[in-house]
Design a protein around this motif. Structure first.
Motif, PDB file in Angstrom:
ATOM      1  N   PHE A  88       1.233  -1.386   0.218  1.00 49.92           N
ATOM      2  CA  PHE A  88       0.095  -0.191   0.005  1.00 49.92           C
ATOM      3  C   PHE A  88       0.727   1.469  -0.243  1.00 49.92           C
ATOM      4  N   THR A  89       1.175   1.312   1.219  1.00 50.84           N
ATOM      5  CA  THR A  89       2.380   2.885   1.449  1.00 50.84           C
ATOM      6  C   THR A  89       3.660   1.926   0.981  1.00 50.84           C
ATOM      7  N   THR A  90       4.222   1.121   1.813  1.00 55.26           N
ATOM      8  CA  THR A  90       5.762   1.073   2.223  1.00 55.26           C
ATOM      9  C   THR A  90       5.563  -0.363   2.599  1.00 55.26           C
ATOM     10  N   MET A  91       6.608  -0.591   2.388  1.00 57.48           N
ATOM     11  CA  MET A  91       7.144  -2.778   2.625  1.00 57.48           C
ATOM     12  C   MET A  91       8.759  -2.192   3.187  1.00 57.48           C
ATOM     13  N   GLU A  92       8.946  -1.940   4.572  1.00 55.05           N
ATOM     14  CA  GLU A  92      10.731  -2.299   4.815  1.00 55.05           C
ATOM     15  C   GLU A  92      10.757  -3.843   5.615  1.00 55.05           C
ATOM     16  N   VAL A  93      11.556  -3.833   4.888  1.00 55.44           N
ATOM     17  CA  VAL A  93      12.225  -5.830   5.173  1.00 55.44           C
ATOM     18  C   VAL A  93      13.990  -5.692   5.073  1.00 55.44           C
ATOM     19  N   VAL A  94      13.655  -6.470   6.151  1.00 53.67           N
ATOM     20  CA  VAL A  94      15.929  -6.836   6.807  1.00 53.67           C
ATOM     21  C   VAL A  94      15.497  -8.132   5.978  1.00 53.67           C
ATOM     22  N   LEU A  95      16.159  -8.734   5.224  1.00 53.45           N
ATOM     23  CA  LEU A  95      16.829  -9.983   5.481  1.00 53.45           C
ATOM     24  C   LEU A  95      17.835 -10.552   6.193  1.00 53.45           C
ATOM     25  N   GLY A  96      18.497 -11.907   6.572  1.00 53.57           N
ATOM     26  CA  GLY A  96      19.342 -12.208   7.254  1.00 53.57           C
ATOM     27  C   GLY A  96      19.906 -13.316   6.205  1.00 53.57           C
ATOM     28  N   GLU A  97      21.470 -12.956   5.988  1.00 52.61           N
ATOM     29  CA  GLU A  97      22.069 -14.214   5.321  1.00 52.61           C
ATOM     30  C   GLU A  97      23.799 -14.269   6.133  1.00 52.61           C
ATOM     31  N   ALA A  98      22.996 -16.482   6.157  1.00 61.49           N
ATOM     32  CA  ALA A  98      23.556 -17.020   7.024  1.00 61.49           C
ATOM     33  C   ALA A  98      24.829 -17.261   6.116  1.00 61.49           C
ATOM     34  N   LEU A  99      25.916 -16.821   6.098  1.00 59.63           N
ATOM     35  CA  LEU A  99      27.657 -16.856   5.478  1.00 59.63           C
ATOM     36  C   LEU A  99      28.325 -18.243   5.375  1.00 59.63           C
ATOM     37  N   ASP A 100      27.704 -18.698   5.797  1.00 62.48           N
ATOM     38  CA  ASP A 100      28.066 -20.395   6.013  1.00 62.48           C
ATOM     39  C   ASP A 100      27.693 -21.795   6.030  1.00 62.48           C
TER      40      ASP A 100
END
Length: 148
Positions: free
Chosen positions: A106-118
């Protein structure tokens, strides 16, 4: 212990959340990602609800209106996506379930993704559940710090 990389995204009005997250992960996060946090609002969502008392899990609802995202969790990999969401309406009532698609900003979607590097996240069919389930492949060389 895992090394972690964080990706922060902002989706804009009209974007379809699942497709945008899958596109981003495919291009930028080859190991797969998990949702760390999310807030925003949507105008539509298609959800599969929790199993009823008889174990029936196929009830799907299509929502249309303005909803606040109360939470979004799950994993995204090149092999598939598994997301659950809780939404709040204008009266403060909440509804949630398994995201099937049609999740439109609708107005915004703030998403924080994590990436496990191993580790690498994937999905594979599980005969016990009848669904594609999360797979986790540990990269021993990277965990030992030999890959830069």
């Amino acid at each position: 212990m895992s090394n972690l990389k964080v990706h922060v995204l902002r989706l804009t009005p009209g974007q379809e959340v699942v497709g945008e997250l899958e596109k981003y992960v495919s291009a930028q996060v080859p190991r797969g990602a998990f949702i760390m946090t999310c807030c925003g609002s949507v105008t539509s969502a298609t959800l599969r609800l929790a199993a009823d008392t008889n174990g029936v899990t196929n009830k799907i609802v299509k929502l249309s209106g303005h909803f606040e995202v109360l939470s979004l969790s799950g994993t995204i990999s090149r092999e598939g996506t598994h997301l659950h969401i809780s939404l709040g309406d204008h009266q403060g009532a909440a509804l949630g379930g398994h995201v099937m698609g049609d999740l439109t900003v609708f107005t915004t979607m703030e998403v924080v993704l994590g990436e496990a590097l191993d580790v690498t996240l994937g999905r594979a069919f599980d005969n016990r559940t009848g669904y594609d389930e999360l797979t986790i492949t540990k990269d021993e060389r990277e965990a030992a710090g030999t890959i830069n």
